[in-house]
Enzyme design. Structure first.
Site, PDB file in Angstrom:
ATOM      1  N   SER A 170      -9.723   2.265   1.149  1.00 50.57           N
ATOM      2  CA  SER A 170      -8.391   2.367   1.756  1.00 50.57           C
ATOM      3  C   SER A 170      -7.396   1.365   1.179  1.00 50.57           C
ATOM      4  CB  SER A 170      -8.489   2.252   3.265  1.00 50.57           C
ATOM      5  OG  SER A 170      -7.273   2.645   3.865  1.00 50.57           O
TER       6      SER A 170
ATOM      7  N   SER B 134      -9.991  -0.968   7.317  1.00 52.93           N
ATOM      8  CA  SER B 134      -9.277  -0.811   6.056  1.00 52.93           C
ATOM      9  C   SER B 134      -8.493  -2.008   5.543  1.00 52.93           C
ATOM     10  CB  SER B 134      -8.330   0.391   6.148  1.00 52.93           C
ATOM     11  OG  SER B 134      -9.049   1.562   6.424  1.00 52.93           O
TER      12      SER B 134
ATOM     13  N   LYS C 123       0.837  -1.196   0.000  1.00 56.23           N
ATOM     14  CA  LYS C 123       0.000   0.000   0.000  1.00 56.23           C
ATOM     15  C   LYS C 123       0.876   1.252   0.000  1.00 56.23           C
ATOM     16  CE  LYS C 123      -3.946   1.864   2.649  1.00 56.23           C
ATOM     17  NZ  LYS C 123      -4.733   1.689   3.897  1.00 56.23           N
TER      18      LYS C 123
END
Length: 679
Positions: free
Chosen positions: A236, A260, A162
């Site tokens: 997210s 998330s 991420k």
């Protein structure tokens, strides 16, 4: 005919990895020379870490071969997946977007680890100390050939991370189109450093909800769900989840502040592990809420998730909270606990509080959840179930809360003559905030990053471009407004004549007392219930509302309110405030019990819906998207997730339970719209 709007070559929403414009600078001749491995030797789709390593040790597969196969899938499936007007100045979709069913694209990855594509501030990208993914794979292949051994438990395993986690060799902006002087942070986050040390290949930075909220980012655009591209991949960390689910990578790293990591896992039929708050380091993580932030591991199997978690866990001096993990877990690898075995000595309690049908939108997920409980019983576990409409937690709440959190108990109960029953749902979803926390920790991160241009939140706002859209019920506020809200708070009170007066206060400093008090309360309640019932874990549906449509109103979280009037004393005098206290809530994304506790949770696939209901969109006078009536039923096979939650550092127990349930059900099925590629 399906139309998918994309940006220009110079500034595409995918940062150069749009399917139609996939550039292979610096690695073109290698990647274009892709050669398929025979099907009998190795099959990429749904492959596990163990299968990859077996093929490598037998000489049937190299790290470079594996990477080329994933790169080919990325080239085919990572294009823009929504319609939207493209801004001529930036080449990005900055306004309202429209979902596209059957888009055949996901937009899950933001930046590929390929020379020339990794940074906007270093287009040359020729530092030999920053090898790209293919160069790293070549080094690993050479090492395996030389020694006959894997360099670590993640040797050659491609992982997407991420964009919230720092990578010294790749741009890191939390999905923002922020004009850093150097878009590469000075060093890896601890999570990324440990992945590399274990032999993993950082394949890409995944797209994300900007600053860890929502379905889209300014730099990358919207990510879509591989089971229905008109729907959310989970907000997210949705980019990591979509990439793993559609077999664009082996595993992914997400982050969870509230829902998330588990929400994306539930939406995309994945396993997610969000560990005990002190087990994984947060050093080098662009913070959303440092008191709540936890890295999350997303894979297609429990064993793979355990393998990744094992290399990440442990003390890190850069994150003092991890000191609490020392000596708390067994020394043997966590994947040894992920071998399926009967659960005849396990007692698992059902959180019926999270299995309430609030509307038809909940119905089919609850049907799947009831079947999941029946399947769990078949593993040999004793399922302690109070029955529909009942709760294991009511007595503990009423016993503990008056002494641990008396003021909050009084506030939630209201009138003693007609008290409001306090439920686990209320405590889970309506947790106290930490004033000033967001600004404090983001300012600290930016200061430590040491960028010459962006040194604090105010600089970040001034040096960024932002997407925006009208207000959408239940959908995250656009990122510029969220950043601005970190700087000041506004409170509207009524003076003695009843006239409204708004006070604006700068948010400076840090106050986390309410957060710590709530965590202590929640932990005490859960620990007491588990002790009284001799439970090894708790189980509940991750969520009861399937993946919602992108850019559309979602099911409400706060369903019923009680209105109280309180007196507020300020230096300017006395004022009154009408306060709305929620008395019935639902987890429209996921239940937030785990982040409130800081206790570990594993999400596993529980099955698929047969039909769903969605909220109609009603356009308000101000142009906002309001939630209308439920529409449906619509036939749709969308994933449903199941959460197993334990007390602190119970990861080995949860892995054992999750692996046994996974083995008994095999509920994971890959998305049909992203099949194997023909060679």
């Amino acid at each position: 005919m399906r139309t998918i709007t994309t940006g220009t070559d110079a500034a595409s929403p995918q940062e150069g990895i749009n399917r139609k414009r996939f550039s292979l600078k610096g690695a073109g001749s290698i990647l274009l020379a892709f050669a398929c491995i025979s099907a009998h030797a190795f099959t990429l789709e749904e492959a596990t870490i163990a299968q990859v390593h077996q093929a490598m040790l037998k000489g049937q597969l190299t790290s470079q071969d594996l990477l080329k196969q994933y790169m080919k899938r990325i080239s085919a499936y990572n294009g823009t997946c929504v319609k939207g007007e493209v801004d001529s100045a930036t080449g990005r979709q900055l306004g309202i977007v429209t979902p596209v069913q059957g888009a055949g694209q996901l937009n899950a990855l933001l930046t590929l680890n390929v020379r020339g594509q990794r940074s906007k501030t270093d287009a040359l990208d020729n530092d030999p100390n920053m090898p790209d993914a293919m160069e790293t794979a070549a080094r690993l292949d050479a090492e395996l050939k030389r020694t006959g051994k894997l360099v670590g438990p993640l040797h050659g395993i491609p992982i997407v991370v991420k964009d919230q986690f720092d990578t010294f060799d790749m741009r890191t902006t939390a999905g923002a189109l922020a004009n850093y002087a150097n878009d590469r942070p000075p060093m890896d986050s601890t999570v990324v450093a440990r992945l590399r040390a274990a032999g993993a290949i950082i394949l890409a930075k995944s797209n994300m909800g900007e600053y860890a909220s929502g379905d889209r980012s300014t730099a990358g655009g919207a990510t879509c769900n591989p089971y229905d591209t008109s729907r959310s991949a989970g907000r997210s960390s949705g980019g990591s989840a979509a990439a793993v689910s559609a077999n664009l990578t082996m595993c992914g790293i997400g982050e969870e502040t509230g829902p998330s990591a588990r929400n994306p896992a539930a939406n995309t039929s994945l396993v997610a592990i969000v560990s005990t708050h002190s087990l994984l380091s947060r050093a080098g993580l662009i913070p959303a809420s440092a008191t709540l932030d936890r890295p999350g591991v997303l894979c297609r199997s429990v064993a793979d998730a355990a393998t990744v978690l094992d290399v990440l866990r442990g003390y890190d001096p850069k994150d003092p909270a991890t000191a609490a993990s020392v000596g708390r877990l067994p020394s043997k690898p966590l994947e040894t606990f992920a071998a399926p075995a009967p659960l005849k000595n396990m007692r698992i309690g059902v959180i019926r509080d999270f299995m309430v049908p609030f509307s038809h939108a909940d119905d089919d997920s609850l049907r799947v959840s009831e079947q999941a409980l029946a399947d769990l019983r078949k593993t040999g576990a004793t399922v302690v179930d109070p029955g529909a409409g009942n709760s294991l937690f009511t007595a503990a709440i009423n016993e503990l809360m008056p002494s641990i959190a008396p003021q909050r108990y009084k506030m939630l109960r209201g009138s003693e003559e007609h008290p409001t029953p306090i439920t686990l749902r209320m405590l889970s979803e309506d947790a106290p905030s930490s004033p000033g926390e967001g600004r404090y920790f983001l300012d600290r991160y930016l200061k430590n990053r040491g960028d010459a241009r962006i040194k604090n939140v105010s600089d970040l706002i001034a040096n960024s471009t932002f997407f925006t859209h009208p207000a959408i019920d239940g959908v995250t506020t656009p990122p510029k407004k969220r950043l601005e809200d970190l700087l000041t708070s506004k409170r509207t009170l009524n003076d003695k004549n009843g006239a409204p007066v708004t006070f604006t206060t700068p948010l400076e400093g840090l106050n986390t007392e309410g957060w710590y008090a709530n965590r202590a309360l929640m932990q005490a309640i859960i620990e007491k219930v588990m002790a009284d019932n001799k439970l090894d874990a708790l189980v509940y549906p991750t969520k009861t509302v399937p993946a919602p449509r992108l850019a559309s109103p979602v099911e409400p979280t706060f369903l019923v309110y009680r209105t109280d009037t309180i007196t507020v004393t300020r230096p300017e005098g006395e004022f009154t405030q009408t306060r709305k206290v929620p008395t019935e809530v639902r987890g429209s994304l996921t239940w937030r019990l785990s982040p409130s506790l800081g206790f570990p949770t594993i999400t596993v696939p529980a099955g698929f819906t047969r039909e769903v209901y969605d909220r109609a969109t009603v356009i308000g006078k101000d142009g906002s998207f309001k939630a209308g009536e439920l529409e449906g039923p619509l036939k749709a096979a969308l994933p449903v997730g199941l959460d197993f939650l334990g007390d602190a550092f119970s990861e080995p127990t949860l892995l054992k339970i999750a692996a046994s349930y996974e083995n008994a059900t095999h509920n994971r099925h890959p998305p049909a719209d992203f099949p194997a590629l023909t060679h």
